[in-house]
Enzyme design. Structure first.
Site, PDB file in Angstrom:
ATOM      1  N   ARG A  37      13.891  23.974   9.660  1.00 19.64           N
ATOM      2  CA  ARG A  37      13.868  23.541  11.057  1.00 19.64           C
ATOM      3  C   ARG A  37      14.522  24.576  11.975  1.00 19.64           C
ATOM      4  O   ARG A  37      14.117  24.704  13.137  1.00 19.64           O
ATOM      5  CB  ARG A  37      14.550  22.191  11.197  1.00 19.64           C
ATOM      6  CG  ARG A  37      13.657  21.073  10.679  1.00 19.64           C
ATOM      7  CD  ARG A  37      14.311  19.737  10.760  1.00 19.64           C
ATOM      8  NE  ARG A  37      13.341  18.683  10.528  1.00 19.64           N
ATOM      9  CZ  ARG A  37      13.657  17.435  10.210  1.00 19.64           C
ATOM     10  NH1 ARG A  37      14.917  17.082  10.088  1.00 19.64           N
ATOM     11  NH2 ARG A  37      12.710  16.544  10.015  1.00 19.64           N
ATOM     12  N   GLY A 358       9.302  14.673   6.156  1.00 14.60           N
ATOM     13  CA  GLY A 358      10.442  15.476   5.734  1.00 14.60           C
ATOM     14  C   GLY A 358      10.447  15.750   4.243  1.00 14.60           C
ATOM     15  O   GLY A 358      10.609  16.900   3.812  1.00 14.60           O
TER      16      GLY A 358
HETATM   17  P1  ADP Z   1       8.119  11.680   3.649  1.00 14.98           P
HETATM   18  O1  ADP Z   1       9.566  11.961   3.984  1.00 14.98           O
HETATM   19  O2  ADP Z   1       7.359  12.923   3.332  1.00 14.98           O
HETATM   20  O3  ADP Z   1       7.439  10.831   4.699  1.00 14.98           O
HETATM   21  P2  ADP Z   1       8.814   9.413   2.012  1.00 14.98           P
HETATM   22  O4  ADP Z   1      10.180   9.433   2.615  1.00 14.98           O
HETATM   23  O5  ADP Z   1       7.905   8.306   2.359  1.00 14.98           O
HETATM   24  O6  ADP Z   1       8.094  10.818   2.294  1.00 14.98           O
HETATM   25  O7  ADP Z   1       8.933   9.373   0.415  1.00 14.98           O
HETATM   26  C1  ADP Z   1       9.589  10.364  -0.333  1.00 14.98           C
HETATM   27  C2  ADP Z   1      10.215   9.791  -1.562  1.00 14.98           C
HETATM   28  O8  ADP Z   1       9.303   8.994  -2.290  1.00 14.98           O
HETATM   29  C3  ADP Z   1      10.685  10.872  -2.504  1.00 14.98           C
HETATM   30  O9  ADP Z   1      12.098  10.899  -2.529  1.00 14.98           O
HETATM   31  C4  ADP Z   1      10.092  10.466  -3.867  1.00 14.98           C
HETATM   32  O10 ADP Z   1      11.022  10.580  -4.930  1.00 14.98           O
HETATM   33  C5  ADP Z   1       9.735   9.013  -3.628  1.00 14.98           C
HETATM   34  N1  ADP Z   1       8.693   8.548  -4.558  1.00 14.98           N
HETATM   35  C6  ADP Z   1       7.482   9.083  -4.784  1.00 14.98           C
HETATM   36  N2  ADP Z   1       6.844   8.416  -5.755  1.00 14.98           N
HETATM   37  C7  ADP Z   1       7.670   7.430  -6.171  1.00 14.98           C
HETATM   38  C8  ADP Z   1       7.589   6.406  -7.172  1.00 14.98           C
HETATM   39  N3  ADP Z   1       6.511   6.287  -7.940  1.00 14.98           N
HETATM   40  N4  ADP Z   1       8.638   5.581  -7.307  1.00 14.98           N
HETATM   41  C9  ADP Z   1       9.728   5.710  -6.532  1.00 14.98           C
HETATM   42  N5  ADP Z   1       9.864   6.640  -5.575  1.00 14.98           N
HETATM   43  C10 ADP Z   1       8.854   7.504  -5.398  1.00 14.98           C
END
Ligand code: ADP
Ligand code: MG
Length: 401
Positions: A37, A358
């Site tokens: 950032r 993020g």
């Molecule tokens: P972003 O910040 O890109 O919008 P999110 O905050 O929605 O994404 O999600 C990110 C998190 O989702 C990561 O920390 C990842 O570990 C978690 N995640 C992905 N798949 C799973 C799963 N099957 N079970 C639990 N957590 C998950």
């Protein structure tokens, strides 16, 4: 929409320009663990400095409780910003107090200053217009013009984002302009085929985006933690996986709406499971199972290899792709393959490929991809999502004259 660009502000030599940037980087103690950032914000700051302006940068870090808290100080950010801009950045140890006033008064043409975390002042995030306005008055007194360049915060009606813009001649910086341009291409007349990939932890965070993009995309690929609510909606057992029972009906409705409108929803057919969520001293024991046969004592932590291949194939030939949310718990190598496969497929897209969110942006960097392998990596997860939900962004609307 008619929003000024920096060039529309006229000759900036000797003018004091307040810039709202998004410098909210992850810290480990006082070490910056991802400076993405700051790197994204540096060009606009440098542009203003090169134009001879006296640049005063406003930013926040984390969520302090409206009072100074050394754990959320921007001091480490000032040091890194200085390296990236290529000149000294004067750091004010308060937001509008003695230090800020002296720092601003001491600026010469082309100098850059960074104010301490604006969230150290309760006026920044106050819901009370008068309290926010009073803080904005003090900030605005430092500047002759305002440049909005913190895309990650434009969905917030906050003093340094919204109220300051009302008080000064204003423009959007190059970072905000680029983000808005990309988001427009994702929502107005996208080039087809248009594929949306969603993952991450919770369906409930992303429902409104699914709702809005189901009407625009040709295909929707679903992975990550949210997939288990979709699988459960289809009648499958999901063991101990993340499940939002109160969203089952909504997921069922999306599946039906997609079928009715010819949008293809692609769900994984195989899942990488383990018997426990990865944690410190435990060695992961990843096992691939069918998405329709997740054992009761297991939880899904990534999409499986067949699904990775299917998702990559579904992305082949796409002309527009929006991806938000990792496919699995990418932080742990044993569960990163699905996220890696989707990232890899995005790098081959001949058209517009956008990574938003993020954790998604952190994931592609952690997995060793370079920013320029993608069409665009959005710096503002929440702001992009709200735009894609069809919501108005107060920090953008306020710039529109
Ligand atoms: P972003 O910040 O890109 O919008 P999110 O905050 O929605 O994404 O999600 C990110 C998190 O989702 C990561 O920390 C990842 O570990 C978690 N995640 C992905 N798949 C799973 C799963 N099957 N079970 C639990 N957590 C998950
Ligand atoms: Mg996140």
């Amino acid at each position: 929409m008619s929003i000024n660009r920096v060039a529309d502000l006229g000759d900036l030599r000797g003018k004091r320009v307040l810039v709202r940037s998004d410098l909210n980087v992850p810290l480990d103690g006082s070490t910056i663990t991802d400076d993405g950032r700051i790197r994204a914000s540096a060009p606009t700051i440098k542009q203003l400095s090169d134009a001879g302006a006296r640049v005063i940068v406003m930013a926040h870090l984390g969520r302090p409780k409206g009072a100074p808290d050394p754990a959320y100080s921007l001091a480490p950010v000032a040091a890194r910003l200085s390296e990236l801009v290529g000149s000294a950045v004067a750091f004010a140890t308060d937001t509008v107090g003695d230090s800020a006033q002296a720092t601003v008064a001491g600026l010469s043409d082309g100098d850059v200053a960074l104010l301490e975390n604006v969230r150290f002042n309760p006026g920044e995030t106050s819901k009370d217009d008068a309290e926010r306005g009073a803080f904005a008055d003090q900030l605005a007194a430092f500047g002759d013009a305002f440049v909005s360049d913190g895309f990650g915060v434009v969905h917030r009606k906050q003093a340094s984002v919204y109220d300051v813009a009302q008080r000064l001649p204003h423009a959007m910086g190059g970072l905000v302009a680029a983000e808005i341009d990309v988001l427009r291409r994702l929502t107005v007349d996208p080039e087809r085929p248009y594929v949306v990939v969603l993952g991450g932890s919770k369906v409930s965070d992303k429902l409104a985006v699914i709702d809005n993009l189901l009407g625009k995309a040709d295909k929707l690929l679903v992975g990550g933690g949210m997939v288990f609510t979709f699988l459960a909606a289809q009648g499958h057992g999901v063991g101990k996986s993340l499940l939002e029972n109160d969203q089952l009906g909504t997921c069922r409705e999306y599946l039906k709406r997609a079928a009715d409108s010819g949008v293809e929803i692609v769900l994984p057919t195989d899942i990488v499971v383990d018997t426990a969520f990865p944690s410190g001293d435990r060695t992961p024991q990843p096992t691939v199972v069918s998405a329709s046969a997740i054992p009761d004592d297991c939880l899904g932590l990534d999409i499986g290899p067949d699904s990775s291949a299917a998702f990559a194939a579904a992305l082949t030939g796409a002309r527009t792709v929006f991806w938000n949310g990792p496919m699995g718990v990418f932080e742990v190598d044993a569960f990163a393959a699905g996220t890696r496969a989707v990232a890899e497929a995005l790098t081959k897209v001949d058209g517009l490929s956008v990574v938003g969110g993020g954790d998604s942006a952190a994931a592609v960097r952690q997995l060793g991809f370079a920013d320029d392998q993608f069409g665009h990596i959005s710096t503002g997860g929440g702001a992009s999502l709200e735009y894609l939900e069809g919501k108005e962004l107060p920090g953008i609307d306020v710039l529109d004259d």
